[in-house]
Design a protein around this motif. Sequence first.
Motif, short mmCIF file in Angstrom:
data_model
loop_
_atom_site.label_atom_id
_atom_site.label_comp_id
_atom_site.label_asym_id
_atom_site.label_seq_id
_atom_site.Cartn_x
_atom_site.Cartn_y
_atom_site.Cartn_z
N GLN A 1 -8.97 1.14 -3.50
CA GLN A 1 -7.60 1.34 -3.93
C GLN A 1 -7.47 1.51 -5.45
OE1 GLN A 1 -5.33 -1.19 -1.46
NE2 GLN A 1 -3.40 -0.80 -2.50
N GLU A 2 -8.18 0.66 -6.19
CA GLU A 2 -8.08 0.71 -7.65
C GLU A 2 -8.73 1.97 -8.18
OE1 GLU A 2 -8.06 0.09 -11.69
OE2 GLU A 2 -10.01 0.00 -10.73
N ARG B 1 -6.70 5.03 -7.52
CA ARG B 1 -5.63 5.27 -8.48
C ARG B 1 -6.17 5.96 -9.74
NH1 ARG B 1 -0.62 1.76 -11.00
NH2 ARG B 1 -0.21 3.31 -12.60
N THR B 2 -7.29 5.41 -10.24
CA THR B 2 -7.89 6.00 -11.44
C THR B 2 -8.27 7.46 -11.19
OG1 THR B 2 -8.76 3.84 -12.02
CG2 THR B 2 -9.73 5.71 -13.15
N GLU C 1 -5.21 9.57 -11.23
CA GLU C 1 -4.69 9.73 -12.60
C GLU C 1 -5.45 10.83 -13.33
OE1 GLU C 1 -3.16 5.13 -13.48
OE2 GLU C 1 -5.18 5.74 -14.03
N ASN C 2 -6.78 10.80 -13.19
CA ASN C 2 -7.59 11.84 -13.84
C ASN C 2 -7.31 13.21 -13.22
OD1 ASN C 2 -8.68 9.91 -15.51
ND2 ASN C 2 -10.51 9.61 -14.27
N GLU D 1 0.22 5.18 -5.93
CA GLU D 1 0.65 4.46 -7.13
C GLU D 1 0.58 5.36 -8.36
OE1 GLU D 1 1.95 1.22 -7.44
OE2 GLU D 1 2.11 1.60 -5.29
N LYS E 1 3.40 7.87 -8.16
CA LYS E 1 4.67 7.22 -8.42
C LYS E 1 4.87 7.03 -9.93
CE LYS E 1 5.46 2.96 -7.29
NZ LYS E 1 5.52 1.69 -6.59
N ALA E 2 3.77 6.69 -10.61
CA ALA E 2 3.86 6.41 -12.04
C ALA E 2 4.30 7.63 -12.84
CB ALA E 2 2.51 5.89 -12.55
N VAL E 3 4.02 8.84 -12.31
CA VAL E 3 4.44 10.04 -13.04
C VAL E 3 5.64 10.71 -12.37
CG1 VAL E 3 2.18 10.47 -14.07
CG2 VAL E 3 2.72 11.47 -11.85
N ASN F 1 2.47 3.08 6.27
CA ASN F 1 2.78 3.96 5.15
C ASN F 1 3.24 5.34 5.62
OD1 ASN F 1 2.31 2.07 3.17
ND2 ASN F 1 0.19 2.68 2.82
N ALA G 1 6.78 4.76 6.46
CA ALA G 1 7.61 4.67 5.26
C ALA G 1 7.73 6.01 4.54
CB ALA G 1 7.02 3.62 4.31
N LEU H 1 -2.80 6.22 -20.59
CA LEU H 1 -3.46 6.12 -19.28
C LEU H 1 -4.76 5.33 -19.39
CD1 LEU H 1 -2.52 7.35 -16.66
CD2 LEU H 1 -4.10 9.24 -17.03
N GLN I 1 -6.02 2.04 -17.56
CA GLN I 1 -7.24 2.01 -16.74
C GLN I 1 -8.18 0.88 -17.15
OE1 GLN I 1 -8.67 6.04 -17.08
NE2 GLN I 1 -7.32 6.81 -15.48
N ARG J 1 0.38 -4.12 1.91
CA ARG J 1 0.92 -2.84 1.45
C ARG J 1 1.86 -3.01 0.27
NH1 ARG J 1 4.46 -1.43 5.15
NH2 ARG J 1 4.67 0.67 4.40
N ILE K 1 6.60 0.38 -15.32
CA ILE K 1 6.33 1.35 -16.39
C ILE K 1 7.40 1.29 -17.47
CG2 ILE K 1 6.19 3.81 -16.91
CD1 ILE K 1 5.03 4.04 -14.00
N ARG L 1 -1.27 -2.97 -10.56
CA ARG L 1 -1.89 -1.65 -10.66
C ARG L 1 -2.01 -0.96 -9.30
NH1 ARG L 1 -4.21 2.11 -13.48
NH2 ARG L 1 -6.17 3.04 -12.81
N ILE L 2 -2.39 -1.73 -8.27
CA ILE L 2 -2.56 -1.07 -6.97
C ILE L 2 -1.34 -1.27 -6.07
CG2 ILE L 2 -5.07 -1.14 -7.07
CD1 ILE L 2 -5.11 -3.46 -5.24
N LEU M 1 -12.53 14.07 -17.41
CA LEU M 1 -11.68 15.22 -17.76
C LEU M 1 -12.51 16.42 -18.17
CD1 LEU M 1 -8.62 13.75 -19.68
CD2 LEU M 1 -8.91 14.23 -17.27
#
Lengths: 332, 372
Positions: A204-205, A208-209, A212-213, A237, A240-242, A263, A266, B76, B80, B180, B197, B288-289, B341
Amino acid sequence: MKKLLLAGGILALSAAPVLADEVIGLITKTETNPFFVKMREGAQAKAKELGVTLITAAGKYDGDNDGQVAAIENLIAAGAKGFAIVPSDSKAIVPTIQKARDAGLKVIVLDTPLDPMNAADATFATDNRKAGQLIGQWAKGTLGDKAKDAKIVFLDLATNQPTVDFLRDQGFMQGFGIDVKDPNKYGDEDDPRICTHEISQGDQEKGRTAMENALQKCPDVNVVYTINEPAAAGAWEALKAVGKDDGSVLLVSIDGGCPGVKNVQAGTLGATSQQYPLKMAAMALEAIHAGKIPEIDPKAGFLDTGAQLITAKPVDGVPSITVEEGLKLCWG
Amino acid sequence: MSDNATGSAAAESGLTESAPVGVATFDEMDRGPIRRAQEFLHRFPTSIPFIVLLIGIVIFSFAAPGKFLSAFNFSLILQQVTIIAILGVAQTLVILTAGIDLSVGVIMILASVVMGRTAVVYGVPVEIAFPLGLLVGFACGMVNGLIVTKLRLPPFIVTLGTWSIFGALNVWYSKSETIRQADMQETAPFLQWTGTILRPYNFFAEMGLDWTFLKGWVLNYGSIVMLLVAAVIWYVLNKTAFGRHVYAAGDDPDAARLAGINTDRTLIAVYALAGFICAIAAWVLIGRIGGVSPQAGQTANLDSITAVVIGGTSLFGGRGSIIGTLVGALIVGVFRNGLALSGLELLWQDFAVGVLIIVAVTIDQWIRKISS
């Protein structure tokens, strides 16, 4: 000293009848992944029903071949009738499985086929390519005309592309109508709709990373394929953040765990392909106990335990079940 | 360099050490630029990670043009590295005492599972569930500290054991079930607070300040929690008697004991505090998650050690800083983000981080020579 040895010998002999009970093993990749936890629960319930002793073991981490080799050796020593295994390394485990079969054990491989597949007595697995195809077809159908200029991000499993990784990924592409080139490898496609492949490690973590990339490379993404539901939850996540949680991005995944199906309910996950770990384990135990492998379609080479698309927004021509049905069948 | 040569020559000729070595040191009063750099770094060891960070930023600005160098991307990276940086602060405390804590990652996961599960699955009010999670982290750290001091076992062995033990407890208590994001939001939104945020640009724009360079910058409370944790521990280490005891116990435990420091109590406090900080990291992880995943953060212990080592803290204890660890975590974040990137595969990111670790320790050893 001699007496002591003798006593030990008698002890060992007297211990033997305990093991004369029928022993069946289950070896999973790890102890912690909910998919395998549920598989073990399914096996335990079945073992109780059949009145056999279940010995479970697992690798320490995904990819731990040595741990699985030791587990098989222990099962041979325990005089097991057979075992079901989810191989961590589908090639490296083959000689050890051969050793077990030579010793008279029935071996059924679950979830991840061996290489070569016929190294085991049978394979019971989800058709991962088909599971991928289902979510690919759904995404294509949902986008309609917009599918031809989609921007797709792939959150894959690992750089070494284990079978489950490329099967699901390539299945999705086939379903979506992308020319996959080599069907057993991703990354060689030249379809401009593919924006990037990132590695999520099914976590999960890290999911997300990775998302993001990916968003830095593809700010106009509108389809996200994820290897499993934890990765999808992490990706959500990041979206959602963006502010991309407004329905502009279709998120699809594979697994069918209860959190994932909820999910879908939802609306954060567009669709998921559900697979059935409890069923796999129960069927394997039954077959080993009976000493009889069910008939397997020779074309597929393995017994398909099924994969069903779960979505709240069905697409014409793509078979799917409702969220309510999915919740009844979910695990984890 | 000549310092060493003279030393070994003296040993070979069987002379007493003091006289020739003293002369050699005297000779070196006239020192070259390398020697001067060595002395500078010895005096300001934190400058190395800063230099590496700057080099990394410059490289990736060219390697990933238009993507890397932006306020949004920097914010970001900050997000991270938050978890690793907080765990790194805990790890720094332990490593300063010449120990190591392999269990930080699982303490974090266990604490997050306790927080989330008690609140969401068992319906305990979050006012109880949250401190309960913090308490679990603290208790785990306490267990580490007690075993290290009372059984006199090497910290590596102790935390290797508790890594396994806490990990097993995590699997047992969590049943490997995830919680969840939506369920968490419904029952215990406070636990997600660290993921909220902030858009500083909007804030300043409302005040009439048009700071365009901040445009796109997204901060979250997790990053602020990280800075607060670091600031508090920095203060403790640098401005309190306890902080001096930590450095002393790590540099030379016998001398510290002779000076009247209760090293055992210091060590127990260090491990317990580290466990508590891991529980704060758990809170940030949930933010974060969005929910709780008993599988997340499996390699966090190694990542935290990486941040500490790259940040210039010596694995042999007694030397290092919290600021170095923060910069160390940022270096890892900048390299991973920049390489990703630039389109490089994950394995080359791992490769680069590995090189950084070895370079960091080499520099540490090289600086150390000056004091010997």
